[in-house]
Enzyme design. Sequence first.
Site, short mmCIF file in Angstrom:
data_model
loop_
_atom_site.label_atom_id
_atom_site.label_comp_id
_atom_site.label_asym_id
_atom_site.label_seq_id
_atom_site.Cartn_x
_atom_site.Cartn_y
_atom_site.Cartn_z
N ARG A 76 11.94 7.88 33.52
CA ARG A 76 11.01 6.91 33.95
C ARG A 76 11.20 6.87 35.59
O ARG A 76 12.42 6.89 36.13
CB ARG A 76 11.35 5.25 33.55
N GLU A 118 3.36 4.94 39.46
CA GLU A 118 2.41 5.68 38.53
C GLU A 118 1.18 4.75 38.27
O GLU A 118 1.23 3.57 37.95
CB GLU A 118 2.85 6.18 37.33
N HIS A 156 4.23 12.86 34.68
CA HIS A 156 4.56 12.25 33.25
C HIS A 156 4.14 12.87 32.17
O HIS A 156 3.61 12.01 31.15
CB HIS A 156 4.27 10.79 33.48
N1 LIG Z 1 8.69 11.98 30.61
C1 LIG Z 1 8.36 11.84 29.40
O1 LIG Z 1 7.20 12.25 29.14
C2 LIG Z 1 9.26 10.93 28.57
C3 LIG Z 1 10.28 10.27 28.98
N2 LIG Z 1 10.99 9.34 28.20
C4 LIG Z 1 12.08 8.27 28.60
O2 LIG Z 1 13.27 8.73 28.30
C5 LIG Z 1 13.90 7.74 28.00
C6 LIG Z 1 15.27 8.14 26.93
O3 LIG Z 1 14.40 8.83 25.66
P1 LIG Z 1 15.16 8.97 24.26
O4 LIG Z 1 16.56 9.84 24.42
O5 LIG Z 1 14.34 9.10 23.34
O6 LIG Z 1 15.88 7.39 24.09
P2 LIG Z 1 17.35 7.14 23.30
O7 LIG Z 1 17.15 5.59 23.00
O8 LIG Z 1 17.30 8.04 22.19
O9 LIG Z 1 18.36 7.31 24.41
C7 LIG Z 1 18.59 6.77 25.34
C8 LIG Z 1 20.49 6.79 25.70
O10 LIG Z 1 20.63 6.09 27.04
C9 LIG Z 1 21.44 5.44 26.89
N3 LIG Z 1 21.79 4.67 27.89
C10 LIG Z 1 21.34 3.27 28.10
N4 LIG Z 1 21.66 2.52 29.14
C11 LIG Z 1 22.26 3.45 29.87
C12 LIG Z 1 23.01 3.72 31.15
N5 LIG Z 1 22.96 2.45 31.96
N6 LIG Z 1 23.75 4.74 31.39
C13 LIG Z 1 23.63 5.67 30.80
N7 LIG Z 1 23.03 5.78 29.57
C14 LIG Z 1 22.43 4.71 29.01
C15 LIG Z 1 21.57 4.77 25.49
O11 LIG Z 1 22.86 4.48 25.19
C16 LIG Z 1 20.81 5.97 24.87
O12 LIG Z 1 21.81 6.75 24.23
C17 LIG Z 1 12.79 6.84 27.22
O13 LIG Z 1 13.38 5.43 27.20
C18 LIG Z 1 11.70 7.08 27.98
O14 LIG Z 1 11.72 6.04 28.99
C19 LIG Z 1 11.02 9.63 26.79
C20 LIG Z 1 10.18 10.54 26.36
C21 LIG Z 1 9.14 11.29 27.17
O1 LIG Z 2 7.73 8.37 25.11
C1 LIG Z 2 7.75 8.06 26.12
O2 LIG Z 2 8.46 7.35 26.70
C2 LIG Z 2 6.85 8.69 27.30
O3 LIG Z 2 7.12 8.68 28.55
C3 LIG Z 2 5.58 9.37 26.75
O4 LIG Z 2 5.86 10.86 26.75
C4 LIG Z 2 4.37 9.05 27.57
O5 LIG Z 2 3.09 9.05 27.02
P1 LIG Z 2 1.78 8.36 27.38
O6 LIG Z 2 1.76 7.20 26.72
O7 LIG Z 2 1.79 8.23 28.82
O8 LIG Z 2 0.62 9.41 27.01
#
Ligand SMILES: NC(=O)C1=CN([C@@H]2O[C@H](COP(=O)(O)OP(=O)(O)OC[C@H]3O[C@@H](n4cnc5c(N)ncnc54)[C@H](O)[C@@H]3O)[C@@H](O)[C@H]2O)C=CC1
Ligand SMILES: O=C(O)C(=O)[C@H](O)COP(=O)(O)O
Length: 376
Positions: A213, A238, A255
């Site tokens: 993010r 964004e 993104h």
């Molecule tokens: N660019 C994109 O398209 C996408 C972005 N994301 C972002 O990536 C993030 C992570 O996704 P997931 O791995 O599925 O989530 P998740 O919830 O499985 O993992 C997040 C991890 O971060 C850790 N965490 C929380 N605060 C922390 C800190 N201060 N320092 C270090 N670690 C910390 C948590 O303990 C957890 O293990 C999402 O919250 C989302 O914002 C997710 C999917 C797609």
């Molecule tokens: O899962 C998340 O968190 C993401 O950042 C998604 O990949 C974002 O997808 P959109 O909602 O922006 O299509």
Amino acid sequence: MSQTVQRKLIIDDAVPYAKAIFGHLGNVISLPGRDIDAQAVETCDALIVRSRTQVNQALLANSNAQYIGSTVVGLDHIDQAYLSETKRQFYSAQGCNANSVAEFVLHALLLLAEKQGFDLSSKSLGIIGVGHVGKCLQQKAQALGMRCLLNDPPRARAEGTQAFSHLNETLQADIISVHTPLTFDGADKTYHLLDRAKLATLKPEQIIVNAARGGIIDEAALIDTVLAAKIIDCWENEPHINPDLAAQSFLISPHIAGHSFEAKLAGSTMVYADLCHFWQQPQQQDWQQNLPEKPAIIELSEAQEWQSSLLAILQNTHLIQNDDQAIRSDPTHFETYRRHYPVHHEWHMHRVKETRNQKLNEILRALNFTLCSESK
Ligand SMILES: NC(=O)C1=CN([C@@H]2O[C@H](COP(=O)(O)OP(=O)(O)OC[C@H]3O[C@@H](n4cnc5c(N)ncnc54)[C@H](O)[C@@H]3O)[C@@H](O)[C@H]2O)C=CC1
Ligand SMILES: O=C(O)C(=O)[C@H](O)COP(=O)(O)O
């Protein structure tokens, strides 16, 4: 004669197969996520969003919606406390796009390694946030022989500190990739986790990736930090991207790291299963008849060493430079490009003709490609 009233579902129009999957549950109305407003949701029974709709009191105060589903992972656009206070069912598709993000990051790093002429396997990778995405990235990076430093204080507290590093130590890795949620309070808040002071400890040889993010890294401070490369998928404002950060980054994207076809579909089907359960309706599978065909077998035309060959194979699955070009040529394309994002498939959907390089074959298997001996 009693007549059942058809339920109404408002669904973000970037949710794939929305009408085909959810259609038997009621009347599906698809709207761009940013256009889903209080008026649109007034009379709906279920609201299904991605990341572009702010789900809060302002949206829902006058809405009948009893079910809110999010087909993405980040929760920073959802006021969960409000949903719970107003006794609405909430579900989000945690983990649906982890593999997509991990593949995107590794692919971008291989592209960089080839461009800058280094061996990726000799580099250390600092992963900040080791949840669904971080773990997936760790597994893939280790398959290439990379050493991973893992930082995740919530996990370290729950599981013991042995497998984890302090943030300061993780920030010494050759490559740093953030994969935390964006949070604004609590002991583990991540807003500007990498602030000016932390960024000042980095050396010009290091590389940084943000596919989590915008806001986890202080963008203004990042611009002032000289590094070997910056790879930026997520931005602080964004759909407006910072032109200075864009200009100095090796690879930029709007993104879309989590936008593989399989990830988007998994987001939809996970919410669908939960909604069917909530409404006590049987799930239907008819929509699966219209899925795209399997991609063609990938065959390398000439033998190269493993890293170049692997990159050549990855480029057959997804030209990530196109995502860069789409917004570099015109940053105003940010939102439209991602809403109409071209389909690409994750590595496990691809078959690759077995190569003569055994090391490469092993890596391909570890990265979940299917190896086959025939080209057809
Ligand atoms: N660019 C994109 O398209 C996408 C972005 N994301 C972002 O990536 C993030 C992570 O996704 P997931 O791995 O599925 O989530 P998740 O919830 O499985 O993992 C997040 C991890 O971060 C850790 N965490 C929380 N605060 C922390 C800190 N201060 N320092 C270090 N670690 C910390 C948590 O303990 C957890 O293990 C999402 O919250 C989302 O914002 C997710 C999917 C797609
Ligand atoms: O899962 C998340 O968190 C993401 O950042 C998604 O990949 C974002 O997808 P959109 O909602 O922006 O299509």
